[in-house]
Design an enzyme around this catalytic site. Structure first.
Site, mmCIF file in Angstrom:
data_model
loop_
_atom_site.group_PDB
_atom_site.id
_atom_site.type_symbol
_atom_site.label_atom_id
_atom_site.label_comp_id
_atom_site.label_asym_id
_atom_site.label_seq_id
_atom_site.Cartn_x
_atom_site.Cartn_y
_atom_site.Cartn_z
ATOM 1 N N ASP A 1 -1.844 9.586 -5.915
ATOM 2 C CA ASP A 1 -1.673 9.423 -4.336
ATOM 3 C C ASP A 1 -0.894 7.992 -4.389
ATOM 4 O O ASP A 1 -0.933 7.384 -3.457
ATOM 5 C CB ASP A 1 -3.156 9.090 -3.952
ATOM 6 C CG ASP A 1 -3.057 9.388 -2.455
ATOM 7 O OD1 ASP A 1 -4.016 8.682 -1.634
ATOM 8 O OD2 ASP A 1 -1.953 9.609 -1.646
ATOM 9 N N LYS B 1 5.504 8.817 -4.521
ATOM 10 C CA LYS B 1 5.784 10.100 -4.741
ATOM 11 C C LYS B 1 6.671 10.508 -5.690
ATOM 12 O O LYS B 1 6.593 11.551 -6.480
ATOM 13 C CB LYS B 1 5.921 10.676 -3.422
ATOM 14 C CG LYS B 1 4.982 10.297 -2.238
ATOM 15 C CD LYS B 1 3.616 10.428 -2.794
ATOM 16 C CE LYS B 1 2.574 9.744 -1.695
ATOM 17 N NZ LYS B 1 1.333 9.773 -2.233
ATOM 18 N N ASP C 1 -2.132 14.350 -4.282
ATOM 19 C CA ASP C 1 -1.802 14.501 -2.717
ATOM 20 C C ASP C 1 -0.500 14.525 -2.448
ATOM 21 O O ASP C 1 0.456 13.928 -3.081
ATOM 22 C CB ASP C 1 -2.380 13.016 -2.402
ATOM 23 C CG ASP C 1 -2.783 13.206 -0.584
ATOM 24 O OD1 ASP C 1 -2.838 11.945 -0.116
ATOM 25 O OD2 ASP C 1 -2.769 14.210 -0.146
ATOM 26 N N ASN C 2 -0.315 14.955 -0.947
ATOM 27 C CA ASN C 2 0.978 14.952 -0.442
ATOM 28 C C ASN C 2 2.178 15.750 -1.018
ATOM 29 O O ASN C 2 3.311 15.475 -0.996
ATOM 30 C CB ASN C 2 1.495 13.275 -0.341
ATOM 31 C CG ASN C 2 0.492 12.371 0.375
ATOM 32 O OD1 ASN C 2 0.058 11.437 -0.424
ATOM 33 N ND2 ASN C 2 0.103 12.739 1.273
ATOM 34 N N GLU D 1 -3.073 13.782 6.583
ATOM 35 C CA GLU D 1 -4.386 13.059 7.266
ATOM 36 C C GLU D 1 -4.104 12.996 8.911
ATOM 37 O O GLU D 1 -3.122 12.378 8.928
ATOM 38 C CB GLU D 1 -4.540 11.830 6.366
ATOM 39 C CG GLU D 1 -3.416 10.992 6.286
ATOM 40 C CD GLU D 1 -2.643 11.121 4.945
ATOM 41 O OE1 GLU D 1 -2.794 12.302 4.290
ATOM 42 O OE2 GLU D 1 -2.045 10.125 4.364
HETATM 43 N N1 LIG Z 1 3.725 3.123 -9.380
HETATM 44 C C1 LIG Z 1 2.566 2.709 -8.531
HETATM 45 N N2 LIG Z 1 1.528 2.252 -9.283
HETATM 46 C C2 LIG Z 1 0.413 1.830 -8.511
HETATM 47 C C3 LIG Z 1 0.251 1.801 -7.205
HETATM 48 N N3 LIG Z 1 -0.373 1.502 -6.263
HETATM 49 C C4 LIG Z 1 0.125 1.756 -5.024
HETATM 50 N N4 LIG Z 1 1.338 2.153 -5.186
HETATM 51 C C5 LIG Z 1 2.465 2.225 -4.329
HETATM 52 C C6 LIG Z 1 2.008 3.491 -3.489
HETATM 53 C C7 LIG Z 1 2.627 3.262 -1.853
HETATM 54 C C8 LIG Z 1 1.579 4.131 -1.131
HETATM 55 C C9 LIG Z 1 1.639 5.664 -1.749
HETATM 56 N N5 LIG Z 1 1.210 6.702 -0.650
HETATM 57 C C10 LIG Z 1 2.250 7.192 0.268
HETATM 58 O O1 LIG Z 1 3.236 6.849 0.311
HETATM 59 C C11 LIG Z 1 1.619 7.837 1.162
HETATM 60 C C12 LIG Z 1 2.433 8.084 2.404
HETATM 61 C C13 LIG Z 1 2.057 9.271 3.565
HETATM 62 C C14 LIG Z 1 2.835 9.394 4.600
HETATM 63 C C15 LIG Z 1 3.442 8.291 5.211
HETATM 64 C C16 LIG Z 1 4.101 8.384 6.470
HETATM 65 C C17 LIG Z 1 4.363 9.804 7.010
HETATM 66 F F1 LIG Z 1 5.302 9.546 8.153
HETATM 67 C C18 LIG Z 1 3.807 10.729 6.418
HETATM 68 C C19 LIG Z 1 3.066 10.435 5.198
HETATM 69 C C20 LIG Z 1 0.784 9.845 3.399
HETATM 70 C C21 LIG Z 1 0.149 9.442 2.183
HETATM 71 O O2 LIG Z 1 -1.334 10.272 2.065
HETATM 72 C C22 LIG Z 1 0.500 8.767 1.232
HETATM 73 O O3 LIG Z 1 -0.225 8.679 0.133
HETATM 74 C C23 LIG Z 1 1.704 2.268 -6.414
HETATM 75 N N6 LIG Z 1 2.624 2.800 -7.357
HETATM 76 MG MG LIG Z 2 -1.781 10.393 0.254
#
Ligand SMILES: Nc1ncc2ncn(CCCCCNC(=O)c3cc(-c4ccc(F)cc4)cc(O)c3O)c2n1
Ligand SMILES: [Mg+2]
Length: 206
Positions: A133, A136, A161-162, A191
């Site tokens: 999660d 992406k 997820d996603n 969500e």
């Molecule tokens: N490599 C590494 N290692 C470890 C880490 N820990 C964090 N990160 C960085 C992760 C930053 C957040 C990731 N999640 C999402 O971006 C996300 C986005 C949406 C979404 C947003 C806007 C919209 F309009 C529509 C949908 C919905 C979701 O359910 C999502 O999960 C890492 N990276």
């Molecule tokens: Mg997510």
């Protein structure tokens, strides 16, 4: 969100923490938790797998961490990776409010750096369940990295997820066409919205 948990949820009661976050995100401010609809699918997969070792990539505020940890057997271990120190600080407090700190190890850092260290740092042989999660465009490289590091065994489950929104096209293409995985798509919604999204569940065949 943390204030809403501390105001509306009961200490030591994970379900009330999940409910407080969902209420806050529906009524006050959208946030990228897996949410209650996809969360129910997550719960059913965790219950079915009954994992002893879980890796979560992308803790955010700890919502899915709490959902997963609340369903784990007593000796099970959940390692969750969070890149952003501010999110990690909130997640620690959310996990503590739910009374699940003994089951959860929150590690701050990037998945690409930590996956190769899992065995030496945490004494993990393989993961029974991985919940993806995080960024992406890291789903595919990190899955390949977990394969290379021998962190997956025959029967390990990946739950992503996603896979529709924001979408992980390269991961889907790989995992659905690889002879080393058996995949299943669980259609749902992004969500707290009516936008389509879903979870991809994949079994590593070894
Ligand atoms: N490599 C590494 N290692 C470890 C880490 N820990 C964090 N990160 C960085 C992760 C930053 C957040 C990731 N999640 C999402 O971006 C996300 C986005 C949406 C979404 C947003 C806007 C919209 F309009 C529509 C949908 C919905 C979701 O359910 C999502 O999960 C890492 N990276
Ligand atoms: Mg997510």
């Amino acid at each position: 969100m943390l204030a809403a948990v501390q105001k509306n949820a009961t200490r030591g009661d994970p379900r009330s923490v999940v409910k407080a976050i969902d209420q806050f995100c529906r009524q006050k401010e959208w946030a990228m938790n897996v949410g209650d609809e996809k969360g129910c699918i997550l719960d059913s997969v965790v219950t079915e797998v009954n994992p002893a070792t879980v890796l979560e990539l992308g803790t955010y505020c700890g919502y899915s961490t709490v959902r997963i940890a609340s369903l784990l057997p007593s000796n099970a271990k959940l390692i969750t990776l969070e890149f952003n120190p501010d999110y990690a600080a909130i997640a620690r407090q959310v996990i503590a409010w739910a009374g699940l700190e003994d089951k959860v190890q929150l590690v701050e850092g990037a998945s690409g750096d930590w996956i190769p260290k899992m065995k030496e740092k945490f004494g993990i042989e393989t993961f029974d369940l991985v919940f993806l999660d995080h960024w992406k465009d890291r789903y595919l490289p990190d899955t390949k990295l977990m394969e290379e590091c021998g962190l997956l065994r025959k029967g390990s489950i990946l739950l992503a997820d996603n896979v529709i929104c924001p979408g992980t096209p390269d991961y889907l293409e790989y995992i659905r066409n690889s002879p080393r995985y058996k995949s299943q798509y669980f259609k749902s919604h992004l969500e707290y919205t009516k936008v389509e999204d879903g979870l991809e569940k994949s079994v590593f065949l070894g």
